[in-house]
Design a protein around this motif. Structure first.
Motif, PDB file in Angstrom:
ATOM      1  N   LEU A  39      47.042   3.077   9.162  1.00 37.77           N
ATOM      2  CA  LEU A  39      46.845   2.903  10.600  1.00 37.77           C
ATOM      3  C   LEU A  39      47.585   1.671  11.093  1.00 37.77           C
ATOM      4  O   LEU A  39      47.704   0.685  10.366  1.00 37.77           O
ATOM      5  CB  LEU A  39      45.354   2.768  10.908  1.00 37.77           C
ATOM      6  N   ARG A  40      48.043   1.727  12.318  1.00 35.13           N
ATOM      7  CA  ARG A  40      48.744   0.590  12.918  1.00 35.13           C
ATOM      8  C   ARG A  40      47.825  -0.153  13.865  1.00 35.13           C
ATOM      9  O   ARG A  40      46.909   0.446  14.452  1.00 35.13           O
ATOM     10  CB  ARG A  40      49.964   1.077  13.679  1.00 35.13           C
ATOM     11  N   PRO A  41      48.068  -1.430  14.067  1.00 37.03           N
ATOM     12  CA  PRO A  41      47.293  -2.151  15.089  1.00 37.03           C
ATOM     13  C   PRO A  41      47.404  -1.432  16.431  1.00 37.03           C
ATOM     14  O   PRO A  41      48.485  -0.967  16.814  1.00 37.03           O
ATOM     15  CB  PRO A  41      47.967  -3.527  15.126  1.00 37.03           C
ATOM     16  N   SER A  43      45.836   1.373  17.105  1.00 35.57           N
ATOM     17  CA  SER A  43      45.529   2.801  16.942  1.00 35.57           C
ATOM     18  C   SER A  43      44.093   3.107  17.355  1.00 35.57           C
ATOM     19  O   SER A  43      43.235   2.224  17.389  1.00 35.57           O
ATOM     20  CB  SER A  43      45.732   3.228  15.481  1.00 35.57           C
ATOM     21  N   ALA A  44      43.848   4.392  17.622  1.00 34.70           N
ATOM     22  CA  ALA A  44      42.502   4.882  17.931  1.00 34.70           C
ATOM     23  C   ALA A  44      42.067   5.802  16.793  1.00 34.70           C
ATOM     24  O   ALA A  44      42.784   6.753  16.446  1.00 34.70           O
ATOM     25  CB  ALA A  44      42.495   5.635  19.252  1.00 34.70           C
ATOM     26  N   VAL A  45      40.898   5.522  16.219  1.00 39.03           N
ATOM     27  CA  VAL A  45      40.441   6.266  15.043  1.00 39.03           C
ATOM     28  C   VAL A  45      38.960   6.598  15.165  1.00 39.03           C
ATOM     29  O   VAL A  45      38.180   5.814  15.714  1.00 39.03           O
ATOM     30  CB  VAL A  45      40.732   5.474  13.752  1.00 39.03           C
ATOM     31  N   LEU A  59      38.083   0.171   9.066  1.00 42.98           N
ATOM     32  CA  LEU A  59      38.844   0.778  10.158  1.00 42.98           C
ATOM     33  C   LEU A  59      39.169  -0.252  11.229  1.00 42.98           C
ATOM     34  O   LEU A  59      40.289  -0.281  11.752  1.00 42.98           O
ATOM     35  CB  LEU A  59      38.062   1.953  10.757  1.00 42.98           C
ATOM     36  N   ARG A  60      38.214  -1.113  11.553  1.00 42.19           N
ATOM     37  CA  ARG A  60      38.462  -2.170  12.552  1.00 42.19           C
ATOM     38  C   ARG A  60      39.566  -3.105  12.062  1.00 42.19           C
ATOM     39  O   ARG A  60      40.476  -3.461  12.820  1.00 42.19           O
ATOM     40  CB  ARG A  60      37.181  -2.958  12.833  1.00 42.19           C
ATOM     41  N   VAL A  63      43.014  -1.365  12.537  1.00 41.29           N
ATOM     42  CA  VAL A  63      43.563  -1.172  13.890  1.00 41.29           C
ATOM     43  C   VAL A  63      43.553  -2.444  14.717  1.00 41.29           C
ATOM     44  O   VAL A  63      44.167  -2.491  15.782  1.00 41.29           O
ATOM     45  CB  VAL A  63      42.830  -0.041  14.653  1.00 41.29           C
ATOM     46  N   GLY A  67      42.763  -2.087  18.857  1.00 40.37           N
ATOM     47  CA  GLY A  67      42.537  -0.688  18.538  1.00 40.37           C
ATOM     48  C   GLY A  67      41.174  -0.201  18.977  1.00 40.37           C
ATOM     49  O   GLY A  67      40.327  -0.977  19.426  1.00 40.37           O
ATOM     50  N   VAL A  69      37.875   1.989  17.642  1.00 41.02           N
ATOM     51  CA  VAL A  69      37.159   2.545  16.496  1.00 41.02           C
ATOM     52  C   VAL A  69      35.889   3.196  17.017  1.00 41.02           C
ATOM     53  O   VAL A  69      35.096   2.559  17.703  1.00 41.02           O
ATOM     54  CB  VAL A  69      36.807   1.459  15.459  1.00 41.02           C
ATOM     55  N   ASP A 109      44.491   8.761  17.036  1.00 39.27           N
ATOM     56  CA  ASP A 109      45.591   8.754  16.075  1.00 39.27           C
ATOM     57  C   ASP A 109      45.158   9.263  14.706  1.00 39.27           C
ATOM     58  O   ASP A 109      45.986   9.715  13.921  1.00 39.27           O
ATOM     59  CB  ASP A 109      46.145   7.333  15.929  1.00 39.27           C
TER      60      ASP A 109
END
Length: 199
Positions: A39-41, A43-45, A59-60, A63, A67, A69, A109
């Motif tokens: 994941l890239r900074p 991003s939405a996950v 995850l935090r 992103v 981002g 999360v 994403d």
């Protein structure tokens, strides 16, 4: 609510309070699986079926502050446990069914699902719903902190031929739901299948 949903809620509600203490050593496996999503900074996950939110800190970190999360789970007791553990600071928690996510199409994403696939009442349809909310080229990670054989042994059973996590079963299931399986690992120490949204 369907009988399948009721059974899932009953199963996890009864275990929510001590879920994290039952599996205290899973953190590194979660971090490694999240890292493989690349994941890239910004991003939405989504952590689909997030339970007590054990993946949310990783995850935090992946992103960053810019981002998004989200953690969605069907069982209120699991989300309450996530909040008690402070994981609501790492992501927004949603009481939601992965069969009908309250998210716009193509708004994410990536989706991360730990232990998810075995609890989906309609796996093909549910994977299509996950595809709906992911942008073209977005990713899906199906994960378990131990592999299929180790999990079966822990539960005192044999691996069943119809196990959805078996590559021979999972690959066509994903393809029929609009995902392309790009990586598959099933070892004692982890299970991780990575897929990309097809268009």
């Amino acid at each position: 609510m369907s009988d399948d949903h009721t059974k899932v809620q009953e199963f996890f509600s009864a275990r929510a309070a001590d879920w994290d203490t039952r599996f205290p050593d899973d953190g590194p496996a979660y971090r490694a699986a999240v890292a493989e999503l690349a994941l890239r900074p910004g991003s939405a996950v989504l952590d689909a079926g997030c339970g007590t939110g054990r993946a949310l800190p990783a995850l935090r970190d992946a992103v960053g502050a810019s981002g998004v999360v989200l953690g969605a789970d069907l069982t209120p007791a699991m989300l309450e446990a996530a909040t008690r553990a402070g994981r609501d600071r790492d992501g927004r928690l949603l009481l939601a069914d992965v069969a009908r996510l309250p998210l716009r199409p193509r708004s994410l994403d990536a989706v991360f699902g730990a232990g998810l696939i075995a609890h989906l009442p309609n796996p093909g349809e549910n994977l299509e719903e996950l595809r709906r909310v992911v942008r073209p080229g977005g990713k899906l990670a199906l994960f378990h902190p131990i592999g299929r054989a180790a999990l079966a042994a822990r539960q005192g059973r044999q691996i069943a031929p119809g196990d959805l996590r078996a590559e021979a079963n999972l690959r066509p299931l994903l393809a029929g739901s609009g995902w392309l399986l790009t990586s598959y690992v099933d070892e004692d120490a982890r299970f991780l299948a990575l897929a990309v949204r097809q268009d």
